[in-house]
Design an enzyme around this catalytic site. Structure first.
Site, PDB file in Angstrom:
ATOM      1  N   GLU A 184       0.723  -1.087  -0.059  1.00 43.88           N
ATOM      2  CA  GLU A 184      -0.016  -0.162  -0.230  1.00 43.88           C
ATOM      3  C   GLU A 184       0.874   1.172  -0.169  1.00 43.88           C
ATOM      4  O   GLU A 184       0.639   2.309   0.886  1.00 43.88           O
ATOM      5  CB  GLU A 184      -0.995  -0.014   1.157  1.00 43.88           C
ATOM      6  CG  GLU A 184      -1.901  -1.270   1.036  1.00 43.88           C
ATOM      7  CD  GLU A 184      -3.135  -1.160   2.163  1.00 43.88           C
ATOM      8  OE1 GLU A 184      -4.162  -1.750   1.826  1.00 43.88           O
ATOM      9  OE2 GLU A 184      -2.767  -0.611   3.141  1.00 43.88           O
ATOM     10  N   GLU A 290      -6.579  -7.288  -1.841  1.00 42.47           N
ATOM     11  CA  GLU A 290      -6.921  -7.147  -0.447  1.00 42.47           C
ATOM     12  C   GLU A 290      -8.468  -6.829  -0.581  1.00 42.47           C
ATOM     13  O   GLU A 290      -8.838  -5.733  -1.258  1.00 42.47           O
ATOM     14  CB  GLU A 290      -6.253  -5.959   0.695  1.00 42.47           C
ATOM     15  CG  GLU A 290      -4.989  -6.437   0.956  1.00 42.47           C
ATOM     16  CD  GLU A 290      -4.328  -5.729   2.205  1.00 42.47           C
ATOM     17  OE1 GLU A 290      -5.118  -5.195   2.860  1.00 42.47           O
ATOM     18  OE2 GLU A 290      -3.141  -5.518   2.009  1.00 42.47           O
TER      19      GLU A 290
END
Length: 361
Positions: A184, A290
């Site tokens: 991320e 995710e």
């Protein structure tokens, strides 16, 4: 006694198996010669288990469930010496990569178990978040901020040394699905060129080390046409479409947490559709890497899985829910509210039924 890899030393592969068998095939993935839509999951904790039997138990259950892709943490950075599990100690006076029993040998156990069970691993090299050190540990050692980390020469030099250590260790393993530049990555308030340039240069570096395994960015998919809510914007310095154009990135990743992003659960189908369209246009697969909610997993997340599956020939290559849960010798693994435990009713709807639907495509 701990053994360390000092700065600048190369690593020979500790695993001697065949070449990579996971590749991008247009907008789909091929694993071991099979081209289809694939399902997977995430397990940050498996990389830090100290009991190999627990590693094998969890990996065996993942394989038994029919999941093929597992994303694990390939980083664990500290600034001070530790008796616990850590992979790298970062210091301005000299950093060390821990190849001992409480270091990368823990990741060795995960890779070996994945090989035995036919599971394919995504391994990110650093965390944007502070958990397990992350970019903050580099900042503590080399100065600057998480926003300047991408252009901090000393931080990037050590980051590349760590990449070389990990890649060379598993370069011959067909358990590697892909190398991932970061978990991320964000650069709040930055021009999107910052992450784009870093991703371009770093992925080219990884490709110079390993021409066979896939490489991906690991971003959340921010900055994409199709909506006006926060995730669609570029305030976090990420431009999904631009980053898809990086030559050495083989597929796109995006994440989905409506609760955290203050958008409704119904947001999911459009978010998936917009990323699939971008990936289809770029000629690369998309992986919903995710996703999760903290309540009503079956009611909320099963429709997302269907939305992704329905686009299996239109840009979506697979999905991986956050996160896998299991019962180990030490007890139940961490429940962050998103956890789907092996053998639970949630696992039936989100794994068993999902796999059946994939096999019927």
């Amino acid at each position: 006694m701990k053994s360390f890899l000092a700065l600048g030393l190369g690593l020979l592969s500790v695993l001697d198996v065949t070449a990579a068998k996971s590749v991008a095939n247009g907008t789909r993935f091929s694993i071991d010669g099979v081209t289809k839509y694939f399902a997977g999951t995430n397990s940050y904790w498996i990389s830090f288990l100290t009991n190999d039997r627990d590693v094998d138990l969890a990996m065996g259950n993942i394989a038994k469930s029919g999941l093929k892709i597992l994303r694990v943490w390939g980083f664990n950075d500290v600034n001070q010496q530790s008796s616990g599990v850590y992979y790298q100690r970062l210091s301005s006076s000299g950093s060390q990569i821990n190849t001992g029993a409480n270091g990368l040998q823990r990741l060795d156990a995960v890779v070996k178990s994945a090989e035995k069970n036919g599971v394919k691993l995504i391994i990110p090299f650093v965390n944007y978040w502070d958990d397990y050190g992350g970019m903050k540990a580099y900042v503590t050692a080399f100065g600057g901020s998480k926003e300047t980390w991408y252009t901090n020469q000393r931080a990037q030099e050590q980051y590349r040394k760590y990449i070389a250590a990990v890649v060379s260790r598993y370069i011959n393993s067909d358990a590697i699905f892909a190398w991932e530049l970061a978990n991320e990555p964000r650069c709040k308030g930055c021009n999107t060129d910052v992450i784009f340039k870093w991703a371009s240069e770093t992925s080219a570096y990884v490709r110079s080390l390993d021409a066979n395994h896939m490489i991906t960015l690991g971003d959340e998919g921010f900055g994409i046409p199709g909506g006006s809510s926060y995730p669609y914007g570029t305030s976090e310095g990420v431009d999904f479409v631009k980053n898809l154009g990086v030559k050495d990135l083989d597929f796109g990743t995006f994440h989905m947490y409506p609760e955290s992003w203050s958008v409704p659960i119904s947001f999911g189908a459009g978010w998936i559709r917009d990323h699939a369209a971008a990936c289809k246009k770029a000629g690369k697969p998309c992986l919903l890497e995710e996703y999760g909610t903290t309540t009503n997993h079956c009611a909320n997340e099963v429709p997302w899985q269907k939305a992704s599956r329905d686009l299996h020939v239109d840009g979506m290559g697979g999905d991986a829910f956050w996160q896998w849960g299991d019962q180990l010798s030490s007890g139940r693994t961490h429940n962050d509210g998103h956890t789907i435990y092996f053998g639970s009713a949630d696992a039936t709807c989100m794994i068993t039924d999902h796999i059946k639907a994939i096999n019927a495509l």
